[in-house]
Motif scaffolding. Structure first.
Motif, PDB file in Angstrom:
ATOM      1  N   CYS A 115      55.703  25.172  67.732  1.00  0.00           N
ATOM      2  CA  CYS A 115      55.647  26.599  67.555  1.00  0.00           C
ATOM      3  C   CYS A 115      54.152  26.936  67.560  1.00  0.00           C
ATOM      4  N   GLU A 165      35.677  10.126  70.413  1.00  0.00           N
ATOM      5  CA  GLU A 165      37.035   9.924  69.871  1.00  0.00           C
ATOM      6  C   GLU A 165      37.210   8.462  69.479  1.00  0.00           C
ATOM      7  N   ARG A 166      37.698   8.257  68.274  1.00  0.00           N
ATOM      8  CA  ARG A 166      37.855   6.898  67.771  1.00  0.00           C
ATOM      9  C   ARG A 166      39.007   6.151  68.435  1.00  0.00           C
ATOM     10  N   ILE A 198      42.839  18.595  69.042  1.00  0.00           N
ATOM     11  CA  ILE A 198      42.877  19.892  69.696  1.00  0.00           C
ATOM     12  C   ILE A 198      41.649  20.728  69.328  1.00  0.00           C
ATOM     13  N   ALA A 199      41.204  20.636  68.075  1.00  0.00           N
ATOM     14  CA  ALA A 199      40.055  21.428  67.637  1.00  0.00           C
ATOM     15  C   ALA A 199      38.776  20.941  68.311  1.00  0.00           C
ATOM     16  N   TRP A 208      53.392  15.483  68.888  1.00  0.00           N
ATOM     17  CA  TRP A 208      54.527  16.399  68.718  1.00  0.00           C
ATOM     18  C   TRP A 208      54.961  16.895  70.089  1.00  0.00           C
ATOM     19  N   TYR A 250      51.205  24.530  57.495  1.00  0.00           N
ATOM     20  CA  TYR A 250      51.911  24.401  58.769  1.00  0.00           C
ATOM     21  C   TYR A 250      53.398  24.146  58.578  1.00  0.00           C
ATOM     22  N   ALA A 304      41.748  20.660  61.109  1.00  0.00           N
ATOM     23  CA  ALA A 304      42.414  20.251  59.875  1.00  0.00           C
ATOM     24  C   ALA A 304      41.571  19.296  59.038  1.00  0.00           C
ATOM     25  N   ARG A 330      41.936  12.653  56.027  1.00  0.00           N
ATOM     26  CA  ARG A 330      41.965  11.315  56.622  1.00  0.00           C
ATOM     27  C   ARG A 330      41.635  10.295  55.551  1.00  0.00           C
ATOM     28  N   LYS A 342      45.814  23.226  58.555  1.00  0.00           N
ATOM     29  CA  LYS A 342      45.758  24.310  59.537  1.00  0.00           C
ATOM     30  C   LYS A 342      46.786  24.033  60.622  1.00  0.00           C
ATOM     31  N   ASN A 343      47.348  25.090  61.187  1.00  0.00           N
ATOM     32  CA  ASN A 343      48.168  24.898  62.380  1.00  0.00           C
ATOM     33  C   ASN A 343      47.244  24.898  63.601  1.00  0.00           C
ATOM     34  N   ILE A 344      47.835  24.829  64.782  1.00  0.00           N
ATOM     35  CA  ILE A 344      47.003  24.664  65.973  1.00  0.00           C
ATOM     36  C   ILE A 344      46.105  25.877  66.199  1.00  0.00           C
ATOM     37  N   THR A 376      37.664  15.801  62.692  1.00  0.00           N
ATOM     38  CA  THR A 376      38.364  14.517  62.611  1.00  0.00           C
ATOM     39  C   THR A 376      39.792  14.633  62.088  1.00  0.00           C
ATOM     40  N   GLY A 377      40.235  15.838  61.812  1.00  0.00           N
ATOM     41  CA  GLY A 377      41.655  16.047  61.542  1.00  0.00           C
ATOM     42  C   GLY A 377      42.141  15.543  60.192  1.00  0.00           C
ATOM     43  N   GLY A 407      44.644  13.752  69.505  1.00  0.00           N
ATOM     44  CA  GLY A 407      44.921  13.742  68.062  1.00  0.00           C
ATOM     45  C   GLY A 407      46.400  13.884  67.785  1.00  0.00           C
ATOM     46  N   ARG A 408      46.702  14.533  66.707  1.00  0.00           N
ATOM     47  CA  ARG A 408      48.090  14.666  66.266  1.00  0.00           C
ATOM     48  C   ARG A 408      48.943  15.466  67.231  1.00  0.00           C
TER      49      ARG A 408
HETATM   50  C1  LIG Z   1      54.861  16.947  61.750  1.00  0.00           C
HETATM   51  C2  LIG Z   1      53.891  18.000  62.195  1.00  0.00           C
HETATM   52  C3  LIG Z   1      54.293  19.009  63.060  1.00  0.00           C
HETATM   53  C4  LIG Z   1      53.418  19.993  63.455  1.00  0.00           C
HETATM   54  N1  LIG Z   1      53.842  20.979  64.263  1.00  0.00           N
HETATM   55  C5  LIG Z   1      53.029  21.988  64.596  1.00  0.00           C
HETATM   56  C6  LIG Z   1      53.480  23.068  65.396  1.00  0.00           C
HETATM   57  O1  LIG Z   1      54.633  23.103  65.810  1.00  0.00           O
HETATM   58  N2  LIG Z   1      52.614  24.070  65.668  1.00  0.00           N
HETATM   59  C7  LIG Z   1      51.324  24.072  65.205  1.00  0.00           C
HETATM   60  O2  LIG Z   1      50.584  25.013  65.472  1.00  0.00           O
HETATM   61  N3  LIG Z   1      50.854  23.043  64.473  1.00  0.00           N
HETATM   62  C8  LIG Z   1      51.678  22.017  64.151  1.00  0.00           C
HETATM   63  N4  LIG Z   1      51.190  20.978  63.383  1.00  0.00           N
HETATM   64  C9  LIG Z   1      49.789  20.996  62.969  1.00  0.00           C
HETATM   65  C10 LIG Z   1      48.850  20.344  64.019  1.00  0.00           C
HETATM   66  O3  LIG Z   1      49.207  19.001  64.159  1.00  0.00           O
HETATM   67  C11 LIG Z   1      47.390  20.468  63.570  1.00  0.00           C
HETATM   68  O4  LIG Z   1      47.063  21.829  63.456  1.00  0.00           O
HETATM   69  C12 LIG Z   1      46.414  19.825  64.541  1.00  0.00           C
HETATM   70  O5  LIG Z   1      46.758  18.504  64.799  1.00  0.00           O
HETATM   71  C13 LIG Z   1      44.989  19.869  64.007  1.00  0.00           C
HETATM   72  O6  LIG Z   1      44.116  19.424  65.002  1.00  0.00           O
HETATM   73  P1  LIG Z   1      42.726  18.716  64.714  1.00  0.00           P
HETATM   74  O7  LIG Z   1      42.054  18.569  66.002  1.00  0.00           O
HETATM   75  O8  LIG Z   1      42.029  19.459  63.657  1.00  0.00           O
HETATM   76  O9  LIG Z   1      43.088  17.309  64.057  1.00  0.00           O
HETATM   77  P2  LIG Z   1      43.844  16.011  64.644  1.00  0.00           P
HETATM   78  O10 LIG Z   1      45.002  16.398  65.452  1.00  0.00           O
HETATM   79  O11 LIG Z   1      44.086  15.157  63.457  1.00  0.00           O
HETATM   80  O12 LIG Z   1      42.765  15.327  65.583  1.00  0.00           O
HETATM   81  C14 LIG Z   1      41.622  14.732  65.066  1.00  0.00           C
HETATM   82  C15 LIG Z   1      41.077  13.710  66.058  1.00  0.00           C
HETATM   83  O13 LIG Z   1      39.894  13.125  65.492  1.00  0.00           O
HETATM   84  C16 LIG Z   1      39.938  11.728  65.690  1.00  0.00           C
HETATM   85  N5  LIG Z   1      39.139  11.075  64.654  1.00  0.00           N
HETATM   86  C17 LIG Z   1      39.414  10.938  63.327  1.00  0.00           C
HETATM   87  N6  LIG Z   1      38.414  10.312  62.696  1.00  0.00           N
HETATM   88  C18 LIG Z   1      37.485  10.036  63.629  1.00  0.00           C
HETATM   89  C19 LIG Z   1      36.206   9.416  63.584  1.00  0.00           C
HETATM   90  N7  LIG Z   1      35.701   8.938  62.447  1.00  0.00           N
HETATM   91  N8  LIG Z   1      35.491   9.315  64.738  1.00  0.00           N
HETATM   92  C20 LIG Z   1      35.986   9.804  65.890  1.00  0.00           C
HETATM   93  N9  LIG Z   1      37.192  10.393  65.990  1.00  0.00           N
HETATM   94  C21 LIG Z   1      37.920  10.525  64.867  1.00  0.00           C
HETATM   95  C22 LIG Z   1      41.406  11.386  65.609  1.00  0.00           C
HETATM   96  O14 LIG Z   1      41.678  10.146  66.236  1.00  0.00           O
HETATM   97  C23 LIG Z   1      42.024  12.573  66.343  1.00  0.00           C
HETATM   98  O15 LIG Z   1      42.073  12.355  67.723  1.00  0.00           O
HETATM   99  C24 LIG Z   1      52.064  19.978  62.977  1.00  0.00           C
HETATM  100  C25 LIG Z   1      51.667  18.960  62.114  1.00  0.00           C
HETATM  101  C26 LIG Z   1      52.554  17.983  61.699  1.00  0.00           C
HETATM  102  C27 LIG Z   1      52.109  16.928  60.746  1.00  0.00           C
END
Ligand SMILES: Cc1cc2nc3c(=O)[nH]c(=O)nc-3n(C[C@H](O)[C@H](O)[C@H](O)COP(=O)(O)OP(=O)(O)OC[C@H]3O[C@@H](n4cnc5c(N)ncnc54)[C@H](O)[C@@H]3O)c2cc1C
Lengths: 135, 644
Positions: free
Chosen positions: B188, B172-173, B152-153, B184, B394, B531, B490, B536-538, B326-327, B179-180
């Motif tokens: 929220c 994207e890998r 999402i970020a 879900w 979160y 993250a 990660r 961090k949350n979304i 990369t989360g 991503g995460r």
């Molecule tokens: C059980 C659970 C429930 C949740 N519920 C909520 C909620 O209700 N509300 C809320 O606001 N937040 C919630 N969250 C938090 C939310 O999931 C995170 O805030 C969000 O996923 C962070 O986004 P991101 O893009 O930083 O990371 P990620 O979602 O982890 O995405 C990272 C992306 O980078 C990719 N990547 C990783 N490494 C590489 C690489 N080397 N090369 C290329 N790509 C790569 C991954 O494949 C992935 O697609 C929840 C989290 C969990 C664990």
């Protein structure tokens, strides 16, 4: 040995690092954690950038001790920092021995960016050591 | 050597002058060599004083300026800008810290503080005497940004960058984006599902001509530096020509004999080697996981769009900046941690999310209907013994929200929250309130006395010494125990190692300054978001994604970049190329070149970060850092010693 000591405290030169230990030393001030005012800092980018000749210069010009507030594992420039700082420490201590300077007048500890209390503890005990050893 | 130095000593209201006799400091330095002007000022940073400084610099033709005030972290840049406005090169400014490191640190000793302030200002004057006018290193910058990670970020950042006008490569890998969040359903703080959010962002990504999305893609090589990074990207084929019809795809999936744990569902189900995570997933093209495919050929027989001749491709990209998003990984509990892996109805929060996804009118796990759910908080976060000292932010909110969803979706659910103090910060507090009103039970323990999960016959029992009822021992018979697992970095940090992005004590990517420079890393041109930087949350992930996008954009958009000139410098005469500097340099900034019949080291100033690791290793003392030469340091040391 050295002139102009405030409160007779030993004069200590601290090499701090701009991004890690200097913020901790700043924060020690912010928290009013007191330490002897004869402790002076010169910030450098990274603790592995300190030249042995600077340390020797400080000791020869009148500082009683030199303290390296090292980045440790938090170094923003990479993991090799700890090892490199350790190396320059031992090289310098070897040079100190050769010049007949007590190697314990150089001290190092990793001071993270929020390690204000450890910093104060370190410089205080270092100051204590230095005043005992100069008597 | 400077001959017209101006020195300003700040009262900082009384922050400095209550403990340091600033007038005494002024008098002590006014006669120093080169000093032609010395003043005290109530607030050096105030507009009026800045104007006065500009006038002084112009009228008195100052060639060096010192301000003794607060920490350089606060106002170094302010005063550099002041001298620049007065037409003086900003590197002729030196800052002396007499607040954090003098007046505050020694508020118990006014005499000592004043004396220390004098020496510190003298050292700054000694340094400014030697300063040289420097010009920033100008490098060309490619107006393109690589966004790594299409969670999402990363997706939100990519859209922002493209709208601002940069070329974006979104890498994207996985074979699917999101991503995460794609994992879900209900989220929220707004009632959209993860899939809805990802669909919206994906549509925007696709409609942006300036974004090129690569899936199944990974950066495997990196060279260059800010303005001009060269990335080599490996793109793994999906082995599909086109999206097949739902029917032929399903047939292909059905005939695939391979069955592996489905990571998308956190291994509570299995999937085939030919897969998509869910039917409408983006890009809407299934993929074959070649790590597990046996090449039996059965799928080819039923689906004409499968193509095993597709080859891995390698692409070279040139970008000005890299945005890392990369989360995180969810924390994986150890075997036996609260019964995990040993008691069969103990699951993690991510698994629970997927279980809820698959259950329609009844909540069922392993064939058993679930009524009593025990949630154990802070698993893998706020650890007393483990490394994860941090709070994962979160989880309190997300689990309470999920517990409410579950209670509303299925009949007869009882929620028991075994927590360590609820942190539903900000707007999320309403969920806590709602869950309490719906009758959820909250039980709390200290970190050193956590709840215990035990099997007793066929029952799973969670026991706690509940501090909210003055340490009463309370037991809950649970049909399902949900471990509310935190976030961890990660596990695969290959990208961090490749780009040399430092990690903090929590092992997440580290920013330069948590408050003042929260999305930049010490590697110029590499920003971090989401993250990958810490839990961090979304909303927080997107906030940082947008901040990082702006920061990356500001580096590349003008096509030109000015870098700090405080880099290493080689003394040509002293250098006898031995390679030690090259070995010590973490950035490969040194090059062996031939000049005047000998080999010497040459510094690439666009690559050098000015860390100085090369300085002490040079056996002939041929290296200096501009702004931190032997003369600079040694003259400061001399000035710090009072000559009595
Ligand atoms: C059980 C659970 C429930 C949740 N519920 C909520 C909620 O209700 N509300 C809320 O606001 N937040 C919630 N969250 C938090 C939310 O999931 C995170 O805030 C969000 O996923 C962070 O986004 P991101 O893009 O930083 O990371 P990620 O979602 O982890 O995405 C990272 C992306 O980078 C990719 N990547 C990783 N490494 C590489 C690489 N080397 N090369 C290329 N790509 C790569 C991954 O494949 C992935 O697609 C929840 C989290 C969990 C664990």
């Amino acid at each position: 040995m050295t002139g102009g000591k405030v409160n007779n405290s030993p004069r200590i030169l601290v090499f701090s690092t701009e991004k890690i230990s200097d913020p901790a030393i700043d924060m020690a001030g912010l928290l009013k954690l007191h330490y002897p005012p004869t402790v002076y800092t010169i910030p450098v980018p990274c603790s592995s950038s300190i030249k042995p000749r600077w340390i020797l210069h400080a000791l020869e010009q009148g500082f009683d001790g030199v303290f390296i507030a090292a980045d440790g594992t938090d170094c923003p420039y990479g993991e090799s920092c700890t090892e490199k700082t350790g190396q320059l420490m031992s090289v310098t201590q070897q040079l100190m021995k050769e010049k007949g300077i007590d190697p314990a007048r150089l001290k190092m500890a990793a001071i993270c960016s929020v390690c204000s209390e450890p910093f104060v503890k370190h410089v205080k005990s270092f100051a204590e050591y230095l005043s005992k050893s100069s008597n | 050597m400077k001959k017209k130095i101006g020195v300003y000593i700040c009262h900082c209201g009384g922050n400095i002058s209550d403990y340091v006799d600033v007038e005494k400091v002024r008098q002590a330095v006014e006669g120093d060599e080169g000093v032609i002007l010395s003043k005290t000022t109530m607030f050096a940073c105030a507009d009026s004083n800045q104007k006065e400084m500009v006038d002084d610099i112009k009228d008195r033709e100052l060639d060096g300026v010192v301000v003794a005030s607060c920490s350089p972290k606060l106002h170094l840049l302010t005063f550099r800008a002041v001298v620049e406005r007065a037409g003086l090169n900003k590197y002729n400014y030196v800052h002396a810290n007499i607040r954090e490191q003098v007046s505050w640190a020694h508020s118990d000793n006014k005499m000592g503080a004043t004396e220390k302030a004098i020496q510190i200002v003298k050292a700054a004057i000694a340094k400014v005497r030697n300063t040289e006018s420097l010009e920033p290193v100008i490098v060309e910058a490619t107006n393109a940004v690589a966004v790594i990670g299409a969670g999402i970020a990363g997706m939100r950042a990519a859209i922002e960058l493209a709208e601002a006008g940069s070329q974006v490569y979104l890498i994207e890998r996985e074979f699917f984006v999101g991503g995460r969040v794609a994992q879900w359903d209900d989220l929220c703080l707004t009632e959209e599902t993860g899939k809805e959010l990802i669909t919206r962002l994906y549509d925007q990504v696709m409609s942006q001509k300036k974004i090129t999305l690569f899936t199944g893609a990974e950066v495997i090589e990196n060279s260059g530096s800010v303005g001009n990074f060269n990335l080599k990207v490996k793109i793994t084929p999906r082995h599909f020509k086109l999206r097949c019809t739902e029917e032929t795809l399903q047939q292909a999936i059905d005939v695939c004999p391979v069955e592996v744990p489905d990571e998308f569902n956190f291994n509570i189900t299995t999937r085939k080697a030919i897969y998509h995570n869910y039917p409408s997933e983006y890009p809407q093209l299934p993929a074959i996981d070649m790590k597990n495919c046996t090449r039996c050929g059965e799928c080819e027989k039923v689906c004409p769009n499968i193509d095993f001749s597709q080859k891995t491709e390698y692409l070279n990209l040139k970008v000005g900046s890299i945005l890392l998003a990369t989360g995180f990984d969810p924390y994986e509990p150890k075997k036996g941690e609260f019964g995990y892996g040993e008691i069969d109805n103990v699951v993690t929060f991510p698994q629970f999310k997927r279980i809820v996804h698959y259950c329609d009118d009844k909540l069922v796990y392993k064939g058993k209907e679930i009524k009593n759910i025990a949630y154990i908080y802070c698993v893998g976060s706020r650890q007393v013994d483990g490394e994860n000292k941090y709070c994962s932010r979160y989880c309190c909110t997300a689990i309470i929200h999920t517990a409410i969803t579950v209670k509303k979706k299925y009949k007869g659910i009882h929620n028991y929250h075994f927590n360590r103090g609820i942190r539903t910060y900000g707007k999320a507090e309403v969920w806590y309130d709602e869950s309490s009103r719906l009758g959820d039970i909250y039980l709390q323990s200290f970190e050193y006395d956590p709840p215990v999960v035990e099997k007793s016959g066929t029952q799973t029992i969670v026991r706690i010494k509940d501090m909210l009822t003055i340490d009463k021992e309370i037991e809950v018979v649970a049909d399902l125990v949900v471990l509310v697992t935190g976030m961890v970095p990660r596990q695969d940090n290959s990208i961090g190692n490749l780009l040399k992005v430092p990690r903090g004590r929590d092992n997440f990517f580290n920013e330069i300054h948590m408050k003042l420079r929260p999305v930049e890393t010490v590697i110029d041109g590499i920003t971090i978001a989401g993250a990958s930087q810490g839990p961090k949350n979304i909303m927080e992930s997107i906030n940082s994604g947008l901040a990082a996008a702006t920061k990356s954009f500001s580096l590349v958009n003008s096509g030109e970049l000015a870098l700090e000139p405080t880099v290493a410098k080689v003394n040509l005469e002293a250098c006898e190329w031995c390679g030690k500097c090259d070995e010590a340099c973490p950035y490969n900034a040194f090059e062996k070149v031939e000049t005047g019949g000998k080999f010497i080291a040459k510094v690439n100033s666009a690559v050098c970060k000015g860390c100085g690791m090369c300085l002490p290793v040079c056996p002939t003392n041929a290296l200096d850092l501009i702004g931190l030469t032997d003369e600079d340091v040694e003259s400061m040391i001399d000035a710090l010693i009072p000559n009595i």
